[in-house]
Design an enzyme around this catalytic site. Structure first.
Site, short mmCIF file in Angstrom:
data_model
loop_
_atom_site.label_atom_id
_atom_site.label_comp_id
_atom_site.label_asym_id
_atom_site.label_seq_id
_atom_site.Cartn_x
_atom_site.Cartn_y
_atom_site.Cartn_z
N LYS A 153 0.83 -1.20 0.00
CA LYS A 153 0.00 0.00 0.00
C LYS A 153 0.87 1.26 0.00
CE LYS A 153 -4.14 -1.74 2.39
NZ LYS A 153 -4.99 -1.61 3.60
N SER A 209 -0.87 0.75 6.12
CA SER A 209 -1.25 -0.18 7.18
C SER A 209 -2.28 -1.17 6.66
CB SER A 209 -1.80 0.59 8.38
OG SER A 209 -2.08 -0.29 9.45
N ASP A 210 -2.24 -2.37 7.20
CA ASP A 210 -3.22 -3.38 6.81
C ASP A 210 -3.46 -4.32 7.98
OD1 ASP A 210 -4.64 -4.40 4.19
OD2 ASP A 210 -4.03 -6.17 5.31
N THR A 211 -4.71 -4.72 8.14
CA THR A 211 -5.10 -5.58 9.26
C THR A 211 -5.66 -6.90 8.74
OG1 THR A 211 -5.61 -3.67 10.65
CG2 THR A 211 -6.58 -5.77 11.29
N GLY A 265 -0.18 -4.76 10.16
CA GLY A 265 1.12 -4.39 9.63
C GLY A 265 1.18 -2.91 9.34
#
Length: 212
Positions: A54, A70-72, A107
């Site tokens: 991203k 950010s990624d969940t 992350g």
């Protein structure tokens, strides 16, 4: 108008709200990458990879800026749960989580292409889901809150009623590990106007105090 201190590579209103708590000037730019899991990556590495993808997709167009991605992802017994495509998939996910404990892995990546900077980390929190009834499940699904949420629930919304307890960092579950993000930005020489310590003391975000 002053230029942003940082670019947030995310379309998530929750990440925007959390980053706003730090008092930073920032711009939001939607990332242009696909979230396709890589076979063989651990859940933590996968969360970091998505965050890097991203941030890098936005940094290519804004190489002089710091870009935060950010990624969940939700992990239960080694299986990854993303965002449900529809209500039927949301129902299946929530039934899988019901009465069980799962990990929320978020992350984070900080990128500045002009400086060849790429720093990433992943934070993990643990969530125990109540053994909710079918009626409660039907009611929650009717709110449509499940759509667009990893694991098909929103702890900061009506989904709080499905959660028994958490262990770890509440903002990580919402979608941005705020404490570590603030420290990371400070390490890069950025002034963070609002103290992370004070934010975590006051807990000024939806439902945060209920999971202290």
């Amino acid at each position: 108008m002053s230029s942003p201190q940082i670019i947030l590579a995310s379309t998530s209103p929750r990440r925007r709200e959390l980053l706003t708590l730090l008092g930073l000037r920032f711009e939001v730019v939607a990332p242009t990458c696909e979230e396709v899991p890589v076979i063989g990556l651990s859940p933590n590495r996968q969360a970091k990879q998505f965050a890097c993808d991203k941030a890098c997709s936005v940094s290519k167009k804004h190489p002089q800026h710091l870009v935060l991605g950010s990624d969940t992802i939700i992990e239960i017994e080694g299986m990854l749960l993303g965002k449900p495509k529809d209500i039927e998939e949301a129902e299946a996910m929530l039934k899988q989580l019901r009465g069980r404990t799962h990990h929320v892995r978020t992350g984070v990546a900080l990128v500045k292409e002009s400086d060849h900077l790429l720093i990433s980390f992943a934070e993990t929190a643990t969530v125990r889901v109540r053994n909710f009834t079918d009626g409660e499940l039907t009611h929650y699904l009717s709110t449509k809150e499940s759509l667009g949420k990893a694991g098909a629930y929103s702890i900061q919304g009506k989904g709080k009623k499905l959660i028994e307890k958490i262990e770890g960092d509440y903002p990580t579950i919402v979608g941005l590990p705020l404490w570590r993000v603030a420290k990371l930005l400070e390490q890069q020489g950025m002034r963070v106007p609002n103290s992370a310590e004070e934010i975590y003391r006051v807990k000024p975000y939806a439902n945060w105090k209920e999971f202290s």
